[in-house]
Design an enzyme around this catalytic site. Structure first.
Site, PDB file in Angstrom:
ATOM      1  N   ARG A 236       0.863  -1.173   0.000  1.00 20.79           N
ATOM      2  CA  ARG A 236       0.000   0.000   0.000  1.00 20.79           C
ATOM      3  C   ARG A 236       0.900   1.224   0.000  1.00 20.79           C
ATOM      4  NH1 ARG A 236      -3.519  -2.454  -1.884  1.00 20.79           N
ATOM      5  NH2 ARG A 236      -5.588  -2.933  -1.027  1.00 20.79           N
ATOM      6  N   GLU A 265      -2.504   8.080  -3.761  1.00 21.44           N
ATOM      7  CA  GLU A 265      -2.993   7.537  -5.024  1.00 21.44           C
ATOM      8  C   GLU A 265      -4.388   8.083  -5.353  1.00 21.44           C
ATOM      9  OE1 GLU A 265      -3.749   2.939  -6.339  1.00 21.44           O
ATOM     10  OE2 GLU A 265      -1.952   3.374  -5.180  1.00 21.44           O
ATOM     11  N   HIS A 283      -0.813   0.862 -10.359  1.00 20.71           N
ATOM     12  CA  HIS A 283      -1.454  -0.133  -9.490  1.00 20.71           C
ATOM     13  C   HIS A 283      -1.915  -1.347 -10.313  1.00 20.71           C
ATOM     14  CE1 HIS A 283      -3.461  -0.404  -5.310  1.00 20.71           C
ATOM     15  NE2 HIS A 283      -3.311  -1.620  -5.808  1.00 20.71           N
TER      16      HIS A 283
END
Length: 316
Positions: A236, A265, A283
């Site tokens: 993450r 993000e 991602h």
């Protein structure tokens, strides 16, 4: 039962859900807004959310008598859901472990190779039409085979990364994990994250997201790395303190980084985007059709178990 799927999923997943539930699928690819989050708990029996759908304690507090009884999360990571607050509100939470392991591990190895062998930089050179031909000292990078890999978090994904690196590239494996871990291949557990960083050529982050791991990788850890070392994050984004990473890269404390996730993000700082020694992916960890389909099927299976009053296969 009414089921809300917050983002469009592969066709077989939607078809399976429609065979059991009264299904609503959002067309919007953006995360749920605050109003959408509240409405999802009010209007549906089951919600199938995913990354970016921020079910915080405030959202649960805003719906004192929710209709929803399950958040069947699409993804193994569920740090966007306050699981304790959901439990207090009487709402169960599930995730999709296992389905994501191999694909995410593949992305980690790809990022390791791309950053150490300067693949992104080389591709940009070719696309820009500035490549003038091969010569012996062009784009010299770091040879990955036989080097030492440090894995932060030896869960399913960490283990899959380590196996690939050891058996595929002859790498020595060292790792940091909050609990003791016995592995069926050569690997040394290091008690201190700072000590691990000081011993490796690559440091790959594979821990879950959440308050316990936020900014786990900060200036102290980055400065412990060797100047030729590369950092890779497929976990993450906020596990790495992004400002500290930028500073370490700009100062030459580390040689490069490969990132599939970002602290804020989808915002990626200009400083990172402008660095040639940083590989940036949008991602892509689980972005393979069969993987996303398997994840969706697992999420729907959790929803079906809930609708039938059975034990949830992947309760968190």
């Amino acid at each position: 039962m009414k089921l809300l799927i917050t983002r469009n999923l592969p066709d077989p997943v939607i078809a399976k859900a429609q065979g059991i539930f009264d299904v609503t699928v959002r067309d919007d690819t953006a995360p749920l807004s605050c109003d959408d989050l509240i409405q999802s708990l009010t209007d549906y029996d089951v919600v199938l959310p995913t990354l970016g759908d921020i079910y915080s304690a405030d959202i649960f507090d805003a719906v004192p008598e929710p209709r929803a009884g399950l958040l069947a999360n699409f993804g193994v990571g569920y740090n966007h859901i306050d699981a304790q607050a959901a439990k207090a509100a009487g709402i169960k939470v599930t995730n999709t472990p296992g389905a994501v392991t191999e694909a995410t591990a593949d992305i980690a190895l790809m990022l390791m190779l791309m950053t150490c062998r300067r693949a992104g930089e080389g591709e940009r050179m070719v696309r820009a039409g500035t490549w003038t031909g091969w010569h012996p000292t062009q784009l010299l990078g770091l040879h990955m085979s036989g080097k030492t890999l440090g894995v932060v978090g030896m869960g399913r994904i960490g283990k899959a990364i380590a196996q690939r690196a050891h058996f595929g590239f002859g790498m020595k494996i060292r790792f940091y994990n909050r609990s003791p871990k016995e592995l069926d291949f050569p690997a040394e557990q290091i008690a201190s994250l700072t000590e691990l960083a000081a011993q490796v050529d690559f440091l790959v982050i594979a821990v879950p997201g959440g308050p316990e791991t936020r900014h786990l990788i900060d200036a102290e850890i980055l400065h412990a790395l060797k100047p030729h070392a590369h950092l890779v994050n497929i976990a993450r984004g906020d596990v790495v303190k992004e400002d500290d990473l930028i500073a370490a890269l700009e100062a030459g404390h580390i040689a490069g980084a490969g990132l599939d996730v970002y602290e804020f993000e989808p915002d990626v700082p200009d400083a990172l985007r402008n660095m040639e020694n940083v590989t940036l992916l949008p991602h892509l960890g689980t972005a393979a059709l069969e993987v996303r389909t398997a994840m969706g099927m697992m999420a729907v299976d959790n929803a079906i178990a809930f609708s039938e009053g059975r034990a949830l296969p992947n309760a968190v």
